[in-house]
Write an enzyme that holds these catalytic residues in place. Structure first.
Site, mmCIF file in Angstrom:
data_model
loop_
_atom_site.group_PDB
_atom_site.id
_atom_site.type_symbol
_atom_site.label_atom_id
_atom_site.label_comp_id
_atom_site.label_asym_id
_atom_site.label_seq_id
_atom_site.Cartn_x
_atom_site.Cartn_y
_atom_site.Cartn_z
ATOM 1 C CB SER A 1 38.894 69.055 92.131
ATOM 2 O OG SER A 1 39.129 68.769 90.778
HETATM 3 N N1 SAH Z 1 41.610 71.447 88.542
HETATM 4 C C1 SAH Z 1 40.487 72.153 87.978
HETATM 5 C C2 SAH Z 1 39.575 71.104 87.398
HETATM 6 C C3 SAH Z 1 38.530 71.632 86.520
HETATM 7 S S1 SAH Z 1 37.473 70.320 85.850
HETATM 8 C C4 SAH Z 1 39.808 72.916 89.115
HETATM 9 O O1 SAH Z 1 39.757 72.382 90.202
HETATM 10 O O2 SAH Z 1 39.338 74.030 88.907
HETATM 11 C C5 SAH Z 1 38.429 69.758 84.492
HETATM 12 C C6 SAH Z 1 38.761 70.788 83.475
HETATM 13 O O3 SAH Z 1 39.402 70.143 82.380
HETATM 14 C C7 SAH Z 1 37.560 71.533 82.909
HETATM 15 O O4 SAH Z 1 37.748 72.904 83.108
HETATM 16 C C8 SAH Z 1 37.577 71.172 81.412
HETATM 17 O O5 SAH Z 1 37.131 72.234 80.606
HETATM 18 C C9 SAH Z 1 39.032 70.827 81.199
HETATM 19 N N2 SAH Z 1 39.344 69.954 80.064
HETATM 20 C C10 SAH Z 1 38.725 68.796 79.693
HETATM 21 N N3 SAH Z 1 39.313 68.284 78.588
HETATM 22 C C11 SAH Z 1 40.329 69.122 78.256
HETATM 23 C C12 SAH Z 1 41.300 69.140 77.214
HETATM 24 N N4 SAH Z 1 41.343 68.193 76.267
HETATM 25 N N5 SAH Z 1 42.198 70.165 77.183
HETATM 26 C C13 SAH Z 1 42.155 71.150 78.121
HETATM 27 N N6 SAH Z 1 41.257 71.196 79.109
HETATM 28 C C14 SAH Z 1 40.358 70.189 79.195
#
Ligand code: SAH
Length: 242
Positions: free
Chosen positions: A78
């Site tokens: 993000s």
């Molecule tokens: N806060 C993190 C956001 C990463 S993007 C950062 O800033 O690094 C969102 C993340 O959610 C991705 O890594 C994706 O793989 C994960 N994600 C999506 N659906 C998910 C689920 N059902 N369970 C666990 N992770 C999930």
């Protein structure tokens, strides 16, 4: 001085310059977020100064620019202003000794920030469904100021479907969801402590960042903070298909 030690001295100076520069740039990013009023508290500024975002983005990408960055697997880290917004919204629920859950922990950046805030007596738990991201986020955290918390176990990152939460360390004072849900998963509401707060993007095309407070009688109050754009909270298969 012989040529080898002269070379070592130069290399040392170059290394010092670059690491100092990274620290300055991370600090500059935090100062900008303060200037624009996104970071409002000393505590959030401190944690974002301590956890260097540069350690969490893929090599060769600009870590301190206020924009999301692709991290592979159809996921992104993000933007700094979103990390700051979520830290501000959760600050009261990230006090020393408290329990925090980061669903869709991706690079591990926010999980590391949570761990610094709740400290060694608290618990910061990341859940991520892409195992490769669990491994790389663990490596990122090991390089960061939160490394000792990972070692002592007050910070942990797990592979799993975050829609189920992580019951082992529930109930949580703070839950952050880093991917947009069609609707708020019931297990996450169940794992929120009375007095606890969840911050979660909800929606498909148009998403709202919702703030979910669990009252002391167990009832729920929900308000919308702002409009956002996150990757979906979905199954691993659906995410990898894009
Ligand atoms: N806060 C993190 C956001 C990463 S993007 C950062 O800033 O690094 C969102 C993340 O959610 C991705 O890594 C994706 O793989 C994960 N994600 C999506 N659906 C998910 C689920 N059902 N369970 C666990 N992770 C999930």
């Amino acid at each position: 001085m012989n040529p080898k030690s002269k070379l070592n001295l130069i290399l040392h100076k170059v290394q010092q310059y670059w690491s100092g520069n990274a620290v300055n740039q991370n600090k500059g990013m935090v100062e900008n977020l303060q200037r624009y009023g996104i970071i409002q508290s000393r505590k959030v500024a401190e944690v974002m100064e301590t956890i260097d975002r540069g350690l969490f983005v893929p090599n060769g990408t600009p870590p301190y620019v206020d924009s999301p960055i692709p991290i592979g697997y159809n996921a992104t880290i993000s933007a700094p202003h979103m990390h700051a917004t979520c830290l501000q919204l959760l600050e009261e629920n990230l006090q020393p000794g408290m329990h925090a859950l980061d669903v869709g922990s991706g690079t591990g950046y926010l999980t590391a920030c949570f761990a610094m805030m709740v400290g060694p007596q608290g618990r910061a738990v990341g859940v991520e469904h892409i195992p490769e991201l669990v491994s790389s986020s663990t490596e990122n955290i090991q390089k960061s100021a939160a490394a000792s918390l990972l070692k002592d176990g007050s910070l942990s990152v797990h592979s799993g479907d975050g829609r189920q939460g992580w019951p082992e360390f529930a109930p949580y004072d703070a839950i952050h969801v880093g991917a947009a849900a069609k609707e708020i998963p019931q297990p996450l509401i169940d794992q929120l402590k009375p007095g606890g707060r969840m911050v979660i993007p909800v929606g498909v095309l148009f998403q709202d960042l919702q703030v979910v407070d669990k009252n002391s009688d167990g009832s729920i109050s929900i308000r919308t903070e702002t409009s956002v754009r996150y990757v979906p909270l979905t199954s691993k298969e659906a995410q990898l298909q894009g």
